[in-house]
Motif scaffolding. Sequence first.
Motif, short mmCIF file in Angstrom:
data_model
loop_
_atom_site.label_atom_id
_atom_site.label_comp_id
_atom_site.label_asym_id
_atom_site.label_seq_id
_atom_site.Cartn_x
_atom_site.Cartn_y
_atom_site.Cartn_z
N VAL A 131 0.84 -1.20 0.00
CA VAL A 131 0.00 0.00 0.00
C VAL A 131 0.88 1.25 0.00
CG1 VAL A 131 -1.81 1.28 1.21
CG2 VAL A 131 -1.81 -1.22 1.26
N ILE A 132 0.51 2.20 -0.83
CA ILE A 132 1.14 3.52 -0.81
C ILE A 132 0.12 4.50 -0.23
CG2 ILE A 132 2.09 5.40 -2.21
CD1 ILE A 132 3.04 3.35 -4.21
N VAL A 133 0.51 5.23 0.79
CA VAL A 133 -0.39 6.15 1.49
C VAL A 133 0.13 7.57 1.37
CG1 VAL A 133 -1.53 6.68 3.67
CG2 VAL A 133 -0.88 4.33 3.16
N THR A 134 -0.74 8.48 0.97
CA THR A 134 -0.34 9.90 0.97
C THR A 134 -0.32 10.43 2.39
OG1 THR A 134 -2.63 10.63 0.69
CG2 THR A 134 -1.32 10.30 -1.32
N GLU A 135 0.52 11.40 2.61
CA GLU A 135 0.61 11.99 3.95
C GLU A 135 -0.69 12.66 4.37
OE1 GLU A 135 3.82 14.78 6.37
OE2 GLU A 135 3.40 15.19 4.26
N ALA A 136 -1.43 13.18 3.38
CA ALA A 136 -2.76 13.78 3.62
C ALA A 136 -2.70 15.00 4.52
CB ALA A 136 -3.73 12.76 4.18
N ARG A 137 -1.89 15.97 4.13
CA ARG A 137 -1.97 17.25 4.80
C ARG A 137 -3.29 17.92 4.45
NH1 ARG A 137 2.31 19.56 7.15
NH2 ARG A 137 1.61 21.64 6.60
N PRO A 138 -3.86 18.76 5.33
CA PRO A 138 -3.20 19.40 6.47
C PRO A 138 -3.22 18.61 7.78
CG PRO A 138 -5.37 20.34 6.17
CD PRO A 138 -5.18 19.37 5.04
N ASP A 139 -4.04 17.52 7.89
CA ASP A 139 -4.10 16.84 9.19
C ASP A 139 -3.05 15.74 9.32
OD1 ASP A 139 -5.10 14.89 7.56
OD2 ASP A 139 -7.10 14.82 8.46
N GLY A 140 -2.43 15.34 8.20
CA GLY A 140 -1.38 14.33 8.27
C GLY A 140 -1.88 12.95 8.69
N SER A 141 -3.14 12.63 8.36
CA SER A 141 -3.70 11.35 8.81
C SER A 141 -3.07 10.15 8.13
CB SER A 141 -5.22 11.34 8.55
OG SER A 141 -5.50 11.34 7.16
N GLY A 142 -2.30 10.39 7.05
CA GLY A 142 -1.62 9.29 6.40
C GLY A 142 -0.64 8.58 7.32
N HIS A 143 -0.09 9.29 8.29
CA HIS A 143 0.83 8.68 9.26
C HIS A 143 0.10 7.65 10.10
CE1 HIS A 143 4.20 11.51 8.54
NE2 HIS A 143 3.23 12.36 8.25
N LYS A 144 -1.14 7.95 10.48
CA LYS A 144 -1.95 7.01 11.25
C LYS A 144 -2.27 5.77 10.42
CE LYS A 144 -6.42 6.63 13.63
NZ LYS A 144 -7.66 7.35 14.03
N MET A 145 -2.61 5.99 9.16
CA MET A 145 -2.93 4.87 8.27
C MET A 145 -1.71 3.97 8.09
SD MET A 145 -5.47 3.63 6.59
CE MET A 145 -6.27 3.18 5.06
N ALA A 146 -0.57 4.59 7.84
CA ALA A 146 0.66 3.82 7.64
C ALA A 146 1.00 3.00 8.87
CB ALA A 146 1.81 4.76 7.29
N ARG A 147 0.83 3.58 10.05
CA ARG A 147 1.15 2.87 11.29
C ARG A 147 0.25 1.65 11.47
NH1 ARG A 147 -1.37 3.80 15.84
NH2 ARG A 147 -1.96 5.89 15.24
N LYS A 148 -1.06 1.80 11.22
CA LYS A 148 -2.00 0.70 11.42
C LYS A 148 -1.76 -0.42 10.40
CE LYS A 148 -5.73 3.07 13.82
NZ LYS A 148 -5.68 2.16 14.99
N LEU A 149 -1.44 -0.04 9.17
CA LEU A 149 -1.16 -1.06 8.16
C LEU A 149 0.13 -1.80 8.49
CD1 LEU A 149 -2.09 0.92 4.91
CD2 LEU A 149 -3.38 -0.95 5.96
N ASN A 150 1.12 -1.07 8.95
CA ASN A 150 2.40 -1.68 9.31
C ASN A 150 2.23 -2.65 10.48
OD1 ASN A 150 5.43 -1.75 9.16
ND2 ASN A 150 5.20 -0.97 11.25
N GLU A 151 1.38 -2.28 11.45
CA GLU A 151 1.12 -3.15 12.59
C GLU A 151 0.44 -4.45 12.15
OE1 GLU A 151 -1.19 -0.69 15.11
OE2 GLU A 151 0.53 0.40 15.94
N ALA A 152 -0.30 -4.38 11.03
CA ALA A 152 -0.99 -5.57 10.52
C ALA A 152 -0.10 -6.40 9.61
CB ALA A 152 -2.25 -5.15 9.76
#
Length: 296
Positions: free
Chosen positions: A137-158
């Motif tokens: 999966v490629i996730v955009t950082e999704a500024r201005p809230d930067g929610s892509g970091h949350k998505m990346a973390r949850k996918l990595n944990e899985a």
Amino acid sequence: CCLLCYLFVFFFFFYTFPLLSFLYQSLFFIFIFFFFFFKQKTAYEMLRSLVGSEMCIRDSTHTTRFGGAEDFEHLRSVLLEHGRAFMNNGASASAKIAEYGDRFLNDGMTVLTNGFDRVVLSVLLHAAQSQTKRFSVIVTEARPDGSGHKMARKLNEAGIHVTIILDSAVAYSISKVDAVLVGAEGLVENGGILNRIGTYEIGLVAKAQGLPLYVAAESYKFARKFPLHQADISEPRSEQKPWKPIRDASEAIPEGVEVDNPSVDYTPPSCITLLFTDLGILTPAAVSDELIKLYY
């Protein structure tokens, strides 16, 4: 909960004081309607409450209209029952959508998504549970809230291989992508979607490359709106969330320079391949038919 309280108060007055004029009752309901919707701080937050609440209001009012509530206590129980059913249906929708979306995620694929979305996450996690599929999966950082970091973390944990990229690097990375999967804050009448800023950009790039763009969203996000371009959903700058500059920016924004920081954009149906909903897998053209079934 707030919506049920507002409906509760309205119908209390309606049944307790039947001699009140129709005009007074109408003005009371209009006041509640505008108070609920326009108390939101931003257009993005307003949209999140609007699409679900509109469906809930329709369900509650049609129930009391055709159900023939005989007294206030009966009316109260009916509203609570349907409110709970509405919430339960929303909670179970993600599981259905995940099953539909799983059919389109194949072994060896690379999927691009825009920031964090709860339904998109459920689709990806469901697909990752398969012993025959390995995808990245490629996730955009999704500024201005930067929610892509949350998505990346949850996918990595899985245990899913994930790469996070700048929003501006979508076109650069698109050659590595096999499909795009995004969520939606609203599904509008013409089959387009309203979603976090940057979704339209991704849709244009995917279309130019001939890649499918799939949307995963619950049916309660269907909204009787018909935007034609970005100006139809623009939020006043006074309502936008505060601008958060990059921490290591070498210079601050000069005084007198205007900042436009929208939270939502509109992606037209021409950019969308299919929509995964709890009602089934839909084409953009089928959205208007589903709206008719839901509201009429």
